[in-house]
Write a protein that holds these residues in place. Structure first.
Motif: not given
Length: 693
Positions: A231-241
């Motif tokens: 979930x931490x990785x996902x949150x990072x990736x969603x904001x980066x996207x």
């Protein structure tokens, strides 16, 4: 490393476009129209040559849906440009206008309890909301169309501090996006089950549609740590996207100006995986706010050491820091005399070619009214503004001397950092809740400074093969390939220092078996020549129990000791646990710090926590190259070999520098010594000299 965008530095409006950038966030929409001319007069007085504009101006650019008004912004950009002040123009999407929230409340994030995060602050929007993204990208395209040919706009500033208020979103949009993200990562649902260890607590899922977010589960329930890490990785990736979508919307229309967004790196915060984000900007920029207390300068240098690595040694941008106190900490200390100049030039000494503040003029209302600024509430006739002018003159002098573009020379030691290990240390399922990877990096950095040795701070994912020594403090997570890289580094002749809580779990939060550290299928144990069976955790909560254990080298451990039960025959014990407290915990004589030859190199195992004094002591015992611990010395070097030597006094007492070569360019709070070439550095001082070789 992933592919990276080409380094492109924003031009100033000077004759050659060069010079150290100096300015700050400019928010003229908080003031009457006639204030702009007064601001420009004061900017000239302070040598300001750039401003970040329109960061929170969406509601003025689009006061009602579909109504875009640029006249006011055109006038301000025109006046700034005619005055020689470049504009770093924001996408203005950090905070949406209230009319958008009123019309589309579904864009608001949710916290882990299911509560809606209400509007009224910054970034009250879901990164995964298609509705919000449509509005945001429309604004980006309108800005790009309008300003694509404006010569005064020299860079694009995307969003602002992504993740400040919406790093963790538990909305249904986030849930759906998380399921898609998991399917893209794992492909097969059984691969996810294996990675998350769902056999524990009956968490097996039969389809990606059954995957959940780690929302609140009641009471003292513990989240599956592998699920939380993803979930931490996902949150990072969603904001980066989201950042990339904004950037690309503007780049399709205006491709010839560089893009950045401001990271948030200090040793009290590093919420995103900036090693990934740095690949997606044209120049790296950071918001840094000083830590109160005696760690002030050391903390700044440690954060900047990571910034220099994120920029791959290229100059980087201080997008925000403060002239004095902020208003958002539990303790909002002001800066003492000299610290405004010293802090700014310390950033320069660590590789920054842009020094900017939040903000230009201190707000008279709103949530940040008591946040210091370049022009304070007291106005032009104030200590702070005089300090700003003094700094502007110093940066102009350094620009004239040719410092801009010079790159920071690397140290020979790299302290490795991983955002994923930092996230992992926050898990409530670990042997101790007091671990902190990033704080441990800071403590090692400071301990080495105490030994007169400056290190670099380098992301684990980057190339650190050129260093002599690498240090892994509380690097909880190690992928098998990273364990192999570390072993290869030692095999080739490097020195590896492995901390007490390093390599305990893999990328799926799975514990390596066979003894600690278990990373790399036991490769780390083989390299170190040690095997530990248990962790001994100390704390004052246990009444009547020892809360510290001494070592034979004089160090003291107060948190965590590994019970080493096997030691390779060719390993050397540098320090062991000793004394009544050690005996009480059945550790008397057990190795605490060891050295093991591995290939052409050496692997050092630090099996317990150490304070700064212990780190400095170990550095001396290992033969680290040392100097005067009171002085930090960095060198920035241009392509033609010209060197700029920067010297900072870490303490409050004067320190003498003998035999300094080169022409003094900046000698702030410095005096001449009793002999030629000698300088006396007072507290909050900095000396910068130029050597042409």
């Amino acid at each position: 490393m992933a592919a990276r965008r080409s380094f492109t530095w924003p031009a100033l409006l000077t004759s050659d476009g060069r010079g150290i950038a100096f300015g700050g966030d400019y928010n003229p929409d908080q003031w009457s129209d006639d204030m702009v001319d007064e601001d420009i007069r004061l900017m000239h007085k302070a040598h300001v040559n750039t401003v970040a504009l329109a960061i929170f101006s969406w509601d003025k650019i689009e006061p009602r849906e579909g109504e875009f008004t640029f006249d006011w912004l055109d006038q301000i950009i025109g006046k700034l440009g005619e005055a020689g002040i470049a504009v770093d123009l924001a996408s203005a999407t950090a905070s949406a206008p209230m009319w958008l929230y009123a019309k589309h409340p579904e864009v608001l994030p949710q916290d882990k309890y299911g509560h809606t995060v209400n509007p009224g602050s910054r970034q009250s929007w879901q990164p995964t909301s298609p509705v919000f993204k449509e509005y945001a990208l429309t604004l980006c395209r309108k800005l790009a169309e309008h300003y694509k040919n404006n010569p005064y706009v020299t860079a694009w500033h995307m969003g602002n501090e992504y993740g400040w208020n919406n790093r963790y979103d538990y909305s249904d949009n986030a849930l759906n996006a998380f399921r898609v993200w998991c399917e893209a990562k794992y492909g097969d649902i059984e691969a996810l089950n294996a990675a998350w260890g769902t056999a524990f607590w009956s968490q097996h899922v039969n389809d990606f549609s059954e995957v959940l977010l780690p929302r609140h589960m009641g009471g003292d329930a513990m989240v599956n740590p592998a699920q939380q890490l993803d979930y931490e990785r996902f949150g990072n990736d969603m904001l980066l996207d989201f950042y990339k979508a904004e950037r690309d919307a503007i780049a399709e229309i205006c491709p010839d100006k560089p893009f950045t967004t401001n990271f948030m790196v200090s040793t009290d915060q590093c919420c995103m995986d900036y090693a990934k984000w740095a690949n997606e900007v044209d120049f790296v920029s950071n918001d840094h706010y000083f830590h109160e207390g005696e760690s002030h300068l050391d903390e700044l240098l440690c954060s900047d050491a990571l910034m220099d690595s994120l920029s791959l040694g290229k100059p980087w941008y201080v997008m925000e820091h403060s002239t004095s106190a902020v208003q958002w900490k539990p303790l909002n200390t002001r800066k003492r005399h000299g610290e405004l100049m010293r802090d700014a030039l310390a950033h320069v000494a660590m590789g920054a070619d842009a020094i900017n503040f939040f903000q230009w003029r201190q707000s008279s209302s709103g949530a940040e009214a008591f946040h210091s600024a370049m022009v304070p509430h007291a106005g032009e006739d104030s200590k702070i503004f005089r300090g700003v002018c003094e700094l502007g003159e110093a940066l102009h002098t350094l620009s004239e001397a040719g410092l801009q573009g010079a790159e920071l020379e690397h140290a020979d030691t790299a302290i490795l950092f991983s955002a994923e290990s930092e996230w992992a240390t926050r898990s409530q399922t670990l042997p101790s809740m007091q671990l902190g990877h990033w704080h441990d990096v800071r403590d090692w950095y400071r301990g080495l400074l105490d030994a007169g040795h400056r290190a670099d701070v380098v992301p684990l994912a980057y190339d650190w093969s050129g260093y002599r020594t690498i240090i892994l403090p509380t690097m909880l997570i190690l992928f098998d390939q990273d364990a192999q890289r570390i072993a290869d580094f030692a095999q080739a002749g490097g020195t590896v220092i492995v901390g007490y809580a390093t390599g305990i779990i893999d990328e799926n939060f799975r514990v390596g078996l066979g003894g600690y550290p278990g990373a790399g299928q036991g490769l780390l144990r083989d390299m170190l020549g040690v095997r530990s069976e248990e962790f001994n955790i100390l704390g004052r909560e246990a009444e009547g129990e020892s809360h510290e254990i001494r070592l034979t080298n004089g160090n003291v451990s107060r948190l965590w000791q590994n019970d080493v039960t096997s030691l390779a025959s060719d390993a050397t014990v540098i320090a062991a646990y000793v004394g009544a407290e050690a005996a009480d915990w059945e550790l008397d004589g057990v190795p605490a710090i060891t050295s093991h030859p591995y290939g052409a190199g050496t692997a050092i195992y630090v099996g317990c926590d150490m304070d700064r004094q212990g780190i400095a002591l170990l550095a001396g015992a290992l033969g680290f190259k040392t100097g005067d611990p009171r002085i930090v010395h960095t060198v920035r070097r241009t392509a033609d070999g010209t060197g700029f030597d920067c010297y900072l006094n870490r303490g409050k007492q004067p320190a003498t520098l003998p035999n300094i070569d080169g022409e003094p360019i900046i000698a702030y709070r410095c005096g001449s010594g009793s002999v030629s070439g000698e300088y006396v550095l007072q507290s909050n001082s900095i000396l910068i000299t130029k050597r042409v070789e």
